[in-house]
Structures are given as structure tokens and as C-alpha cells.
Design an enzyme around this catalytic site. Sequence first.
Site, PDB file in Angstrom:
ATOM      1  N   ALA A  63       5.678  21.982 -54.442  1.00 51.98           N
ATOM      2  CA  ALA A  63       4.352  22.446 -54.832  1.00 51.98           C
ATOM      3  C   ALA A  63       3.750  23.183 -53.644  1.00 51.98           C
ATOM      4  O   ALA A  63       4.174  22.984 -52.508  1.00 51.98           O
ATOM      5  CB  ALA A  63       3.497  21.248 -55.215  1.00 51.98           C
ATOM      6  N   GLY A 102       8.388  19.256 -55.700  1.00 52.92           N
ATOM      7  CA  GLY A 102       8.255  19.868 -57.017  1.00 52.92           C
ATOM      8  C   GLY A 102       9.421  20.795 -57.342  1.00 52.92           C
ATOM      9  O   GLY A 102       9.773  20.977 -58.514  1.00 52.92           O
ATOM     10  N   GLU A 105      12.038  18.544 -58.521  1.00 49.73           N
ATOM     11  CA  GLU A 105      11.602  18.010 -59.820  1.00 49.73           C
ATOM     12  C   GLU A 105      11.813  19.056 -60.915  1.00 49.73           C
ATOM     13  O   GLU A 105      12.184  18.730 -62.043  1.00 49.73           O
ATOM     14  CB  GLU A 105      10.122  17.597 -59.748  1.00 49.73           C
ATOM     15  CG  GLU A 105       9.915  16.383 -58.848  1.00 49.73           C
ATOM     16  CD  GLU A 105       8.452  16.027 -58.686  1.00 49.73           C
ATOM     17  OE1 GLU A 105       7.704  16.848 -58.111  1.00 49.73           O
ATOM     18  OE2 GLU A 105       8.047  14.946 -59.148  1.00 49.73           O
ATOM     19  N   GLU A 125       7.782  14.087 -50.552  1.00 42.33           N
ATOM     20  CA  GLU A 125       6.333  13.923 -50.699  1.00 42.33           C
ATOM     21  C   GLU A 125       5.761  12.795 -49.853  1.00 42.33           C
ATOM     22  O   GLU A 125       4.622  12.852 -49.387  1.00 42.33           O
ATOM     23  CB  GLU A 125       5.964  13.681 -52.169  1.00 42.33           C
ATOM     24  CG  GLU A 125       6.057  14.908 -53.062  1.00 42.33           C
ATOM     25  CD  GLU A 125       7.452  15.155 -53.633  1.00 42.33           C
ATOM     26  OE1 GLU A 125       8.429  14.573 -53.123  1.00 42.33           O
ATOM     27  OE2 GLU A 125       7.562  15.940 -54.588  1.00 42.33           O
TER      28      GLU A 125
HETATM   29  N1  3HC Z   1       3.511  24.758 -49.663  1.00 43.73           N
HETATM   30  C1  3HC Z   1       2.872  25.697 -48.953  1.00 43.73           C
HETATM   31  N2  3HC Z   1       3.365  26.261 -47.847  1.00 43.73           N
HETATM   32  C2  3HC Z   1       4.566  25.864 -47.436  1.00 43.73           C
HETATM   33  C3  3HC Z   1       5.297  24.870 -48.118  1.00 43.73           C
HETATM   34  C4  3HC Z   1       4.725  24.319 -49.283  1.00 43.73           C
HETATM   35  N3  3HC Z   1       5.367  23.399 -50.011  1.00 43.73           N
HETATM   36  N4  3HC Z   1       6.459  24.678 -47.471  1.00 43.73           N
HETATM   37  C5  3HC Z   1       6.453  25.501 -46.421  1.00 43.73           C
HETATM   38  N5  3HC Z   1       5.313  26.220 -46.399  1.00 43.73           N
HETATM   39  C6  3HC Z   1       4.947  27.259 -45.431  1.00 43.73           C
HETATM   40  C7  3HC Z   1       4.766  26.716 -44.035  1.00 43.73           C
HETATM   41  O1  3HC Z   1       3.453  26.246 -43.844  1.00 43.73           O
HETATM   42  C8  3HC Z   1       5.080  27.911 -43.175  1.00 43.73           C
HETATM   43  O2  3HC Z   1       3.942  28.737 -43.183  1.00 43.73           O
HETATM   44  P1  3HC Z   1       3.590  29.629 -41.898  1.00 43.73           P
HETATM   45  O3  3HC Z   1       4.776  30.512 -41.686  1.00 43.73           O
HETATM   46  O4  3HC Z   1       2.357  30.325 -42.305  1.00 43.73           O
HETATM   47  O5  3HC Z   1       3.383  28.651 -40.778  1.00 43.73           O
HETATM   48  C9  3HC Z   1       6.154  28.633 -43.973  1.00 43.73           C
HETATM   49  O6  3HC Z   1       6.044  28.150 -45.314  1.00 43.73           O
HETATM   50  C10 3HC Z   1       7.555  28.386 -43.491  1.00 43.73           C
HETATM   51  O7  3HC Z   1       7.761  26.989 -43.378  1.00 43.73           O
HETATM   52  P2  3HC Z   1       8.570  26.357 -42.166  1.00 43.73           P
HETATM   53  O8  3HC Z   1       8.112  26.936 -40.896  1.00 43.73           O
HETATM   54  O9  3HC Z   1       8.483  24.877 -42.330  1.00 43.73           O
HETATM   55  O10 3HC Z   1      10.033  26.886 -42.471  1.00 43.73           O
HETATM   56  P3  3HC Z   1      11.440  26.170 -42.293  1.00 43.73           P
HETATM   57  O11 3HC Z   1      12.452  27.163 -42.707  1.00 43.73           O
HETATM   58  O12 3HC Z   1      11.525  25.546 -40.946  1.00 43.73           O
HETATM   59  O13 3HC Z   1      11.464  24.969 -43.347  1.00 43.73           O
HETATM   60  C11 3HC Z   1      11.163  23.913 -45.479  1.00 43.73           C
HETATM   61  C12 3HC Z   1      11.454  25.222 -44.705  1.00 43.73           C
HETATM   62  C13 3HC Z   1      12.329  22.938 -45.254  1.00 43.73           C
HETATM   63  C14 3HC Z   1      11.034  24.250 -46.916  1.00 43.73           C
HETATM   64  C15 3HC Z   1       9.880  23.276 -44.906  1.00 43.73           C
HETATM   65  O14 3HC Z   1       8.867  24.249 -44.905  1.00 43.73           O
HETATM   66  C16 3HC Z   1       9.353  22.099 -45.704  1.00 43.73           C
HETATM   67  O15 3HC Z   1       9.828  20.998 -45.513  1.00 43.73           O
HETATM   68  N6  3HC Z   1       8.355  22.359 -46.567  1.00 43.73           N
HETATM   69  C17 3HC Z   1       7.652  21.301 -47.289  1.00 43.73           C
HETATM   70  C18 3HC Z   1       8.475  20.743 -48.393  1.00 43.73           C
HETATM   71  C19 3HC Z   1       7.694  19.698 -49.129  1.00 43.73           C
HETATM   72  O16 3HC Z   1       7.121  18.792 -48.543  1.00 43.73           O
HETATM   73  N7  3HC Z   1       7.693  19.801 -50.451  1.00 43.73           N
HETATM   74  C20 3HC Z   1       6.955  18.871 -51.272  1.00 43.73           C
HETATM   75  C21 3HC Z   1       5.605  19.429 -51.531  1.00 43.73           C
HETATM   76  S1  3HC Z   1       4.581  18.302 -52.396  1.00 43.73           S
HETATM   77  C22 3HC Z   1       5.100  18.399 -53.983  1.00 43.73           C
HETATM   78  O17 3HC Z   1       6.003  19.121 -54.300  1.00 43.73           O
HETATM   79  C23 3HC Z   1       4.325  17.567 -54.945  1.00 43.73           C
HETATM   80  C24 3HC Z   1       5.004  17.509 -56.287  1.00 43.73           C
HETATM   81  O18 3HC Z   1       5.726  16.336 -56.388  1.00 43.73           O
HETATM   82  C25 3HC Z   1       3.989  17.536 -57.393  1.00 43.73           C
END
Ligand code: 3HC
Length: 687
Positions: A63, A102, A105, A125
Amino acid sequence: MTEIMKYEVENGIAIVTLDSPPVNALGYDVRRNIVEGVEKAASDAAADAIVIICAGRTFFAGADISEFGKPMREPDLRAVLEVIENAPKRVVAAIHGTALGGGFELALCCHHRIAVPSAKVGLPEVNLGLLPGAGGTQRLPRIIGVPAALALITSGRPIGAMEALENGAVDALASEDALRADAIAFARKLTDESTPMARVRELDGKLAEWRGKPEVFDEFRKKNAKRFRGFKAPENIIKCIEAAVALSFDEGMKRERELFVELMQSTQSAAQRYVFFAERQAAKVPDISKETPMRPVKKVGVIGAGTMGGGIAMNFLNIGLPVTLIDQTQEALERGIGVIRRNYENAAKKGRMSAGQVEACMGLITLATDYQALSDADLVIEAVFESMPVKKDVFAKIDAIAKDGAILATNTSYLDIDEIASATKRPQDVIGIHFFSPANIMPLMEVVRGEKTSLDIVNTAMQLAKKIRKTAVHARVGYGFIANRVMTVRGKQANKLALQGVSPADIDRVMYDYGFAMGPFRMFDLIGLDVIGRDSKEKTASGELVRRDRLGQKKNGGYYDYDENRNATLSPVALDVIREVAAEKGIEQVPADDDEILARLLYPVVNEGAKVLEEGIALRASDIDIACIKGYNWPIYRGGPMFWADTVGLDKIVSRLKEFEERFGEEFKPAALLVEMAFAGKRISEM
Ligand code: 3HC
């Protein structure tokens, strides 16, 4: 603007490609376009099946976290997933990069999943203080079973495609460089063979075996109690999986929603989401861009083979860089290399490394007592005794032998780097690279920029941190830089409170309950009271304990007595010593309740943080939070001192500091910035 979604049909298969850099987060536009693509394919007579695939570096990374806490625009993620799951034609998820949260999912809602071998899938998450809120807690256990789902979702650990293939989370592997073609062929084959469209929601076998067996959950809770302490999300995740077992799919989804919303509205999750962005922000330095040059680092020299130097060396050995370790005597070097080997062998015993990897790392070390051995190093890090004359002497020696362009770094914790740099003829090449003990484990690396440090060196150090898997925080020169400066205040106030008659055990308990792994006195005992009191010129309780040969956990106990299992009880000797020192200094005995203990210890940390900002030592408040979390294990669910201060209320903190200033003196005087922010009703964590 490029189109987010591309729709094509090949060999009777619709390919819906989403392209929303950098990580295809499932924000509003992406969600809308997925629905559009799937609906188009559903009504397209030329398409027998649908492949959902992403452009760029990854499948959907989850998400869009930046949308959290704001009203969600329709369609929300659950609605999108329903469209996919109920599509009249089979939908295949084609996964590369990281299908997270997400994103995973969504893949679990598709009827089939194919991934390249390098892909990873997971539900991280929990790291944001949340749980998978789009069916992940209900679908994953239906595929991989209850114990595996408990472990994966509460840890947030992503798994590789091979493991996912084994446990059924993906159905097939594609060639690494032919995902699109292989996904089309896979969809074609499934369609031609009329393979049934698999709906995960309809599976029950892996759940049925756990029905009426609540012990699986109770045991899991008990086993992980220490790891989950203080966190809300793991418990809610467990409750969701309990619901998956006990309830129907639809009721389970309802329960997941309630428990998700509860977390989404919690301060904990707000803190952890803030930390997610703060961590990425910390990597950014305003005057550094992609064009800023860097210096190559292929050979490293570390001066000082003690605990710190050894730990620092390991970071580079781990990524395959050769390290020359320097100390004054062969014995010191042998001792140092012995500790490094022991650390590696312990890691191997725990299965984190192979015996071959241990030897490969050890094989990269060269030992020397002569500085000349550093003449070809690209980066030299000094980790010798914390004394200005000693450091200056070392730097003069490095200056004499280091090659042109070498980076000369000091690991000093408190000293003035500009003064250290003045011992060389090349202050522009001198920088602080400050690790936290144990340096091979703690993730923080402060990059301390001196008055004359050149930008390419700062850039190199910031990038190097990523390579050795540390979080870099940029700091300017000033006593203790960021983390040590703000956290030292806590230790100082703990000592003062104790001398005013508050039990160290109470102080430690309040800090433990706040979320720290241990309170300051337990930490003093762990570090060693001889080390703590080394530089103190006045009479202190720690110093007096050392005089009684109580050095802490390593010898005879310190503030606490320790039994053979390291269980601690407050020592009567320590209480006597504290009373004696207090009486000799004429310190008035003032009781304090838990609330006051917390305020006396942590509000000054916030105040010091404000001063660090005022003085320009830290670039932003969130860097202070990251430094405290990564360097001192500040509980992540509090968001660090500055974020936490905003949750308490700056006006409350300021008025309490003023009260303490009146009662105990100038040192509590609130920083001008703090007063100003409180008055303006602004948040300091956004500075
Ligand atoms: N939402 C918004 N922005 C995100 C994001 C997300 N889920 N994931 C990454 N970004 C952004 C980062 O903030 C960063 O922005 P910036 O360049 O402006 O600083 C950019 O994308 C690149 O991210 P990284 O620097 O972390 O890039 P990497 O290549 O090192 O890593 C990744 C990529 C492994 C995908 C890592 O970004 C990550 O772990 N992201 C989060 C994943 C996550 O936690 N997903 C679950 C979200 S909650 C959810 O899905 C709820 C659902 O169950 C309803």
C-alpha cells in the site's frame, strides 16, 4: 506524463502492466488503473486470461504508506482485490523484485502466481506497527499453514521465491529474464488445460488441522513474549490468525479489518510509519546530489585492534573488503583477531554463516604494527584511546604515510574533529565515521562532517554506510555529535536522581517500561563502571563502587548483584555507596514518582535534541530520532525522542522543564527552539 497502466493482448492473454516508480506502491492511481485493466480484460473477447505484471524494479511494494492517516479514496485496496478475485477469467500475478504487504496480498488474490527466482514476497506490515489489512492474515495461513504464517507475519520477514514455491505461496518459477513471456505461457497453459481457477479463500485444509487447538497460539505468544514486548501489532496479528482458524473467511476478514483499523489509529503505528520515512530521509544530504563525486574504497585500514576497532573491521570484511589492522604490539593484534574470529564462529554456530564464509572473512585481514602497512589504504579509520593528544599523534602519523586521496576517518565519540584534522596537512580529507558499540551489530553510523571536510568524502561515507548495511546520519562537529550528546543527558539525570534518593531499580524499571531493553544502571553495569567513570573528575557512586572492586557485571556486580543466571538484584552495597556520596556532597533527598522519573530522564533528552537542531549539528529532527533508535535502541514504537515529544505535547514538556529549572537549576532551562515551537503549536519532529 507516462501512462501508469499499459494494456496488451498476446496469444490470447491480456497483459496488464502497471508502472508507477519507484516501487509501484498501491496508491490511488495505481489501484484505479488495476481495476480498469482487469475489467477491460474481463470484457475483452480476445483475452482468455489475465496477467498482472509491473514495470520497473519491483512488483507492488505494498500500500502507499504516504496515504495512511488520510481519508482513503475509492477504490480502496480491498475493493481492488475483490475485483481480481471475482474476475470471470483467471488472473496470474507475475512477480519480480519484492511483492510486499498489499502487493503480496494482491498476488494472493490472483488465481495463480509465477515469480522469477530472485523475487521476494512477504508481509512486512508489522514493521510499520500494522497488520496485513487486505486479507493477508486470512489467506496466507490457508496456503502455508498456521505456524508458518504466525512466524512470517509477526516477523515481517520476506521469503525468497524458492521458499515460496516450496510452501505454496507461489505456483511456478519463471526464468530470471523472461518473466513476461513465461507468465503469458503459464496463463496460456493453465487455460488450455482448463486448470481450475484457485481461490485461496476457499482453501481450508491447512486451517482445519488447528481447529480446537488454541495451544499453538498460546505457545507462540509465550515463546516470543520478549521479542514482542511493548508492541501492539504482533498480538493483533495473532488474533487475526486465530480468527482465520475459528471463523468463516468473511467473518475473519471483518475481524482483520477491525484489528487493522485499531492499529492504524494507534500512536505506535504513526511512530513506526514516521520512522520508515525518517530512515530514508536520513540518507539525504541537501548539498549532495547524484552528480557529487565519490572516492573509491577498495582497501581499508583500521587503527586499534580493541573491541571497537575489531567490530569496525568486521563490517568491511563482511562485504569482502580487505582490512589491515594496526596496533602497537603483536599481542594486542592477536587478541583483537581472536575476538573477531570468536564473533564469526558464534555467527556460524547460529547458522548465520558457513565455515567457508568465516575463513573467507578472516583471510581478508592483514595484521601490522607499522603504519607503513596503511600506505595503500583508500580509507583509514582510527579507533584508538579517546584522548586528543593521542588522536592527534595518530593522525600526524597517518598523514605521513597515507596515499594521496585517502580518506582519513576518526571514530571519536566526543572529540573535536576539526582539531584532530589540524594535525594533518589535509584537513579536507578528514572525517568522523562514528560507530556504536558493538560496532559489528549496532546499525547506526554517524558521518561527522568537519569544517573543511570535502563533499566527495561526505558522499563516499554516506554511500559506504549503505554498503555495509548501516544507517548513516549526517552530523556536524560538536561535543558527542548527535546520539551520544542527547543520550548522555539521560545517564547524567539518572545519576542525579539516584543521589537524591530515588532507587536505581525504580529508575531502571521506569525506563524498561517505557520500552528500553534496560535502564541506565543496568547499562552502566554492563558496560563496566570502570569504563563509565574513567574520565570523571568528581566523586561519583560509580567511581566509589570501582574502588570497592565492583566493576559491574564483569566483576563482583556493580549497582546490582548478579546470580549465575545473570538475574539482577539491587545491591545493598550500591545503596550505601550512593547514600554516602550524597551525604558527603550535601545533596537534598527528594522523592520522585514514576511520572517524574520519566520526565526528569527523558525531557532533558528532548531539550538537548532541540539544542542540537538550533546549533545545526543535525540536519533535521528526524535524524536525531533515527540516531537514538539505531544507536541506542530507543523503542521504535515511540518514534524516537523528538517524535515522542510531539505525542506528549511540547507545551507540557516546556512547562515541566521550567518547573525542574526552578527546583534543580539552569541545566533544565528549555531551549529557545522548544519554547518557540510549543508557543506556535508546531511539531518539532517536522523540523
Ligand atoms: N509506500 C510509499 N512509498 C514507498 C513505499 C510504500 N509502500 N515503499 C517504498 N516507498 C518509497 C520510499 O519512501 C522511497 O522514497 P524516496 O526515494 O522519496 O525516499 C522510495 O520508495 C524507494 O524506497 P527505498 O529507498 O526503500 O528503496 P529500496 O529499493 O531500498 O527498497 C522496498 C524497496 C524493499 C520496496 C522498500 O522500499 C520497502 O520495504 N518498502 C515498504 C514495503 C512495505 O512495508 N509494504 C507494506 C506497506 S503497508 C501495506 O501494504 C498495508 C496493506 O496490508 C493494507
